[in-house]
Design a protein around this motif. Structure first.
Motif, PDB file in Angstrom:
ATOM      1  N   TYR A  47       0.836  -1.203   0.000  1.00  0.00           N
ATOM      2  CA  TYR A  47       0.000   0.000   0.000  1.00  0.00           C
ATOM      3  C   TYR A  47       0.871   1.254   0.000  1.00  0.00           C
ATOM      4  CZ  TYR A  47      -3.664  -3.265   1.245  1.00  0.00           C
ATOM      5  OH  TYR A  47      -4.549  -4.307   1.232  1.00  0.00           O
ATOM      6  N   ASP A  48       0.391   2.282  -0.681  1.00  0.00           N
ATOM      7  CA  ASP A  48       1.077   3.575  -0.690  1.00  0.00           C
ATOM      8  C   ASP A  48       0.782   4.366   0.582  1.00  0.00           C
ATOM      9  OD1 ASP A  48       2.165   3.491  -3.466  1.00  0.00           O
ATOM     10  OD2 ASP A  48       0.031   3.298  -3.927  1.00  0.00           O
ATOM     11  N   LYS A  49      -0.427   4.185   1.105  1.00  0.00           N
ATOM     12  CA  LYS A  49      -0.844   4.902   2.310  1.00  0.00           C
ATOM     13  C   LYS A  49      -1.790   4.017   3.123  1.00  0.00           C
ATOM     14  CE  LYS A  49      -0.860   9.177  -0.306  1.00  0.00           C
ATOM     15  NZ  LYS A  49      -0.024  10.222   0.147  1.00  0.00           N
ATOM     16  N   ILE A  50      -1.792   4.277   4.431  1.00  0.00           N
ATOM     17  CA  ILE A  50      -2.672   3.549   5.350  1.00  0.00           C
ATOM     18  C   ILE A  50      -3.456   4.583   6.156  1.00  0.00           C
ATOM     19  CG2 ILE A  50      -2.804   1.812   7.199  1.00  0.00           C
ATOM     20  CD1 ILE A  50      -1.231   0.742   4.796  1.00  0.00           C
ATOM     21  N   LEU A  51      -4.741   4.319   6.342  1.00  0.00           N
ATOM     22  CA  LEU A  51      -5.578   5.172   7.179  1.00  0.00           C
ATOM     23  C   LEU A  51      -6.285   4.297   8.202  1.00  0.00           C
ATOM     24  CD1 LEU A  51      -6.794   7.922   7.876  1.00  0.00           C
ATOM     25  CD2 LEU A  51      -8.480   7.568   6.054  1.00  0.00           C
ATOM     26  N   VAL A  52      -6.120   4.654   9.466  1.00  0.00           N
ATOM     27  CA  VAL A  52      -6.753   3.925  10.567  1.00  0.00           C
ATOM     28  C   VAL A  52      -7.787   4.848  11.190  1.00  0.00           C
ATOM     29  CG1 VAL A  52      -6.376   2.767  12.790  1.00  0.00           C
ATOM     30  CG2 VAL A  52      -4.610   2.638  11.005  1.00  0.00           C
ATOM     31  N   GLY A  53      -8.997   4.333  11.386  1.00  0.00           N
ATOM     32  CA  GLY A  53     -10.055   5.118  12.012  1.00  0.00           C
ATOM     33  C   GLY A  53     -10.744   4.297  13.087  1.00  0.00           C
ATOM     34  N   ALA A  54     -11.059   4.946  14.213  1.00  0.00           N
ATOM     35  CA  ALA A  54     -11.665   4.219  15.328  1.00  0.00           C
ATOM     36  C   ALA A  54     -12.661   5.114  16.063  1.00  0.00           C
ATOM     37  CB  ALA A  54     -10.581   3.741  16.288  1.00  0.00           C
ATOM     38  N   SER A  55     -13.690   4.462  16.590  1.00  0.00           N
ATOM     39  CA  SER A  55     -14.718   5.197  17.322  1.00  0.00           C
ATOM     40  C   SER A  55     -14.524   5.056  18.825  1.00  0.00           C
ATOM     41  CB  SER A  55     -16.101   4.675  16.929  1.00  0.00           C
ATOM     42  OG  SER A  55     -16.240   3.323  17.311  1.00  0.00           O
ATOM     43  N   ILE A  56     -15.085   6.008  19.522  1.00  0.00           N
ATOM     44  CA  ILE A  56     -15.085   6.026  20.986  1.00  0.00           C
ATOM     45  C   ILE A  56     -16.416   5.480  21.478  1.00  0.00           C
ATOM     46  CG2 ILE A  56     -15.146   7.560  23.007  1.00  0.00           C
ATOM     47  CD1 ILE A  56     -12.377   7.450  21.825  1.00  0.00           C
ATOM     48  N   ARG A  57     -16.366   4.646  22.500  1.00  0.00           N
ATOM     49  CA  ARG A  57     -17.581   4.197  23.176  1.00  0.00           C
ATOM     50  C   ARG A  57     -17.305   4.273  24.661  1.00  0.00           C
ATOM     51  NH1 ARG A  57     -22.260   0.908  22.813  1.00  0.00           N
ATOM     52  NH2 ARG A  57     -22.700   1.867  20.840  1.00  0.00           N
ATOM     53  N   TYR A  58     -18.161   4.976  25.366  1.00  0.00           N
ATOM     54  CA  TYR A  58     -18.026   5.193  26.810  1.00  0.00           C
ATOM     55  C   TYR A  58     -16.638   5.714  27.178  1.00  0.00           C
ATOM     56  CZ  TYR A  58     -22.403   2.635  27.062  1.00  0.00           C
ATOM     57  OH  TYR A  58     -23.699   2.224  26.885  1.00  0.00           O
ATOM     58  N   GLY A  59     -16.141   6.614  26.346  1.00  0.00           N
ATOM     59  CA  GLY A  59     -14.885   7.290  26.647  1.00  0.00           C
ATOM     60  C   GLY A  59     -13.618   6.573  26.236  1.00  0.00           C
ATOM     61  N   HIS A  60     -13.742   5.437  25.541  1.00  0.00           N
ATOM     62  CA  HIS A  60     -12.542   4.653  25.220  1.00  0.00           C
ATOM     63  C   HIS A  60     -12.533   4.158  23.781  1.00  0.00           C
ATOM     64  CE1 HIS A  60     -11.519   4.487  29.485  1.00  0.00           C
ATOM     65  NE2 HIS A  60     -12.792   4.216  29.712  1.00  0.00           N
ATOM     66  N   GLU A 101      -5.939  18.890  18.999  1.00  0.00           N
ATOM     67  CA  GLU A 101      -5.487  19.646  20.162  1.00  0.00           C
ATOM     68  C   GLU A 101      -6.586  19.782  21.218  1.00  0.00           C
ATOM     69  OE1 GLU A 101      -3.502  20.331  16.522  1.00  0.00           O
ATOM     70  OE2 GLU A 101      -5.542  20.979  16.937  1.00  0.00           O
ATOM     71  N   GLY A 102      -7.840  19.806  20.788  1.00  0.00           N
ATOM     72  CA  GLY A 102      -8.957  20.004  21.712  1.00  0.00           C
ATOM     73  C   GLY A 102      -9.677  18.738  22.125  1.00  0.00           C
ATOM     74  N   SER A 103      -9.255  17.604  21.581  1.00  0.00           N
ATOM     75  CA  SER A 103      -9.922  16.337  21.878  1.00  0.00           C
ATOM     76  C   SER A 103      -9.236  15.605  23.029  1.00  0.00           C
ATOM     77  CB  SER A 103      -9.911  15.432  20.633  1.00  0.00           C
ATOM     78  OG  SER A 103     -10.361  14.138  20.968  1.00  0.00           O
ATOM     79  N   THR A 108      -5.503  11.309  25.190  1.00  0.00           N
ATOM     80  CA  THR A 108      -5.370  10.013  25.866  1.00  0.00           C
ATOM     81  C   THR A 108      -4.741   8.982  24.934  1.00  0.00           C
ATOM     82  OG1 THR A 108      -7.266  10.467  27.279  1.00  0.00           O
ATOM     83  CG2 THR A 108      -6.638   8.158  27.038  1.00  0.00           C
ATOM     84  N   PHE A 109      -5.197   8.960  23.682  1.00  0.00           N
ATOM     85  CA  PHE A 109      -4.644   8.036  22.693  1.00  0.00           C
ATOM     86  C   PHE A 109      -3.135   8.232  22.550  1.00  0.00           C
ATOM     87  CE2 PHE A 109      -3.257   7.571  18.246  1.00  0.00           C
ATOM     88  CZ  PHE A 109      -3.368   6.196  18.108  1.00  0.00           C
ATOM     89  N   LEU A 110      -2.699   9.474  22.439  1.00  0.00           N
ATOM     90  CA  LEU A 110      -1.277   9.749  22.246  1.00  0.00           C
ATOM     91  C   LEU A 110      -0.442   9.393  23.476  1.00  0.00           C
ATOM     92  CD1 LEU A 110      -1.544  13.076  20.215  1.00  0.00           C
ATOM     93  CD2 LEU A 110      -0.865  10.802  19.361  1.00  0.00           C
ATOM     94  N   LYS A 111      -1.061   9.443  24.651  1.00  0.00           N
ATOM     95  CA  LYS A 111      -0.361   9.021  25.874  1.00  0.00           C
ATOM     96  C   LYS A 111      -0.238   7.497  25.937  1.00  0.00           C
ATOM     97  CE  LYS A 111      -1.683  12.906  28.780  1.00  0.00           C
ATOM     98  NZ  LYS A 111      -2.632  13.365  29.799  1.00  0.00           N
ATOM     99  N   LYS A 112      -1.299   6.799  25.530  1.00  0.00           N
ATOM    100  CA  LYS A 112      -1.339   5.333  25.639  1.00  0.00           C
ATOM    101  C   LYS A 112      -0.630   4.619  24.493  1.00  0.00           C
ATOM    102  CE  LYS A 112      -5.124   3.272  27.104  1.00  0.00           C
ATOM    103  NZ  LYS A 112      -6.524   2.858  27.242  1.00  0.00           N
ATOM    104  N   SER A 113      -0.569   5.251  23.342  1.00  0.00           N
ATOM    105  CA  SER A 113      -0.063   4.599  22.139  1.00  0.00           C
ATOM    106  C   SER A 113       1.398   4.961  21.872  1.00  0.00           C
ATOM    107  CB  SER A 113      -0.910   5.021  20.935  1.00  0.00           C
ATOM    108  OG  SER A 113      -0.318   4.553  19.746  1.00  0.00           O
ATOM    109  N   PRO A 114       2.211   3.961  21.539  1.00  0.00           N
ATOM    110  CA  PRO A 114       3.587   4.273  21.138  1.00  0.00           C
ATOM    111  C   PRO A 114       3.652   4.876  19.728  1.00  0.00           C
ATOM    112  CG  PRO A 114       3.191   1.920  20.947  1.00  0.00           C
ATOM    113  CD  PRO A 114       1.947   2.530  21.556  1.00  0.00           C
TER     114      PRO A 114
END
Length: 175
Positions: A47-60, A101-103, A108-114
């Motif tokens: 693949y030339d590019k990858i896009l990952v998308g995820a939803s939040i449920r109950y804050g996570h 910046e406002g989310s 939280t994602f950036l703190k938990k994810s390497p």
């Protein structure tokens, strides 16, 4: 023709719907759309590019997202990859909740994810009250009443700002 991989983690389908919109927007790309919860090994080099998308449920975000990142970190760091998060808080665009910046969820994602994606988007999701089981319907209604959102459980409300999704798709194309 360029090739992109879209990996989604969705609960009610709004994240997948956003991917389908981006797919149509990227007419010059061949896009494979795969459920992150069922994907096996992925050869990112095809693949030339990858896009990952995820939803939040109950804050996570779903734990499977973090497992995927852990299992594929090296590939994620060596490929043109972007990420977006879908949540109902992002409906508050006037408060900046629809920006990385406002989310609170992105922070939280950036703190938990390497993994630190070079492009991050935040989109408002949708309320699908009639589709929820009784418990989810009551919990989401309670949360929405606390945050000034829709509480009529007979309604389905889509908050996604499609113009913002199109702008993000353009930025993704330029990665």
């Amino acid at each position: 023709m360029s090739k992109a991989l879209f990996l989604y983690s969705s609960r009610e389908g709004q994240t997948k719907k956003i991917f389908q919109y981006i797919d149509k927007h990227l007419a010059d790309f061949e896009c494979d759309v795969i459920d992150l919860h069922t994907v096996g090994d992925v050869d990112f080099s095809t693949y030339d590019k990858i896009l990952v998308g995820a939803s939040i449920r109950y804050g996570h975000l779903n734990k499977k997202l973090y497992q995927f990142i852990e299992n594929n970190l090296k590939q994620l760091e060596s490929t043109k990859v972007a990420f977006f998060c879908v949540n109902l808080t992002a409906r508050k665009e006037d408060q900046g909740k629809d920006t990385p910046e406002g989310s609170a969820y992105i922070k939280t994602f950036l703190k938990k994810s390497p993994w630190k994606p070079e492009l991050i988007g935040v989109f408002a999701g949708a309320l699908y009250y009639p589709r929820y089981n009784w418990f989810d319907k009551m919990m989401i209604k309670f949360i929405m009443s606390m945050t000034g959102g829709e509480t009529d459980t007979t309604k389905e409300v889509e908050y996604t700002n499609w113009e913002k999704v199109a702008l993000f798709a353009d930025k993704f194309k330029e990665l």
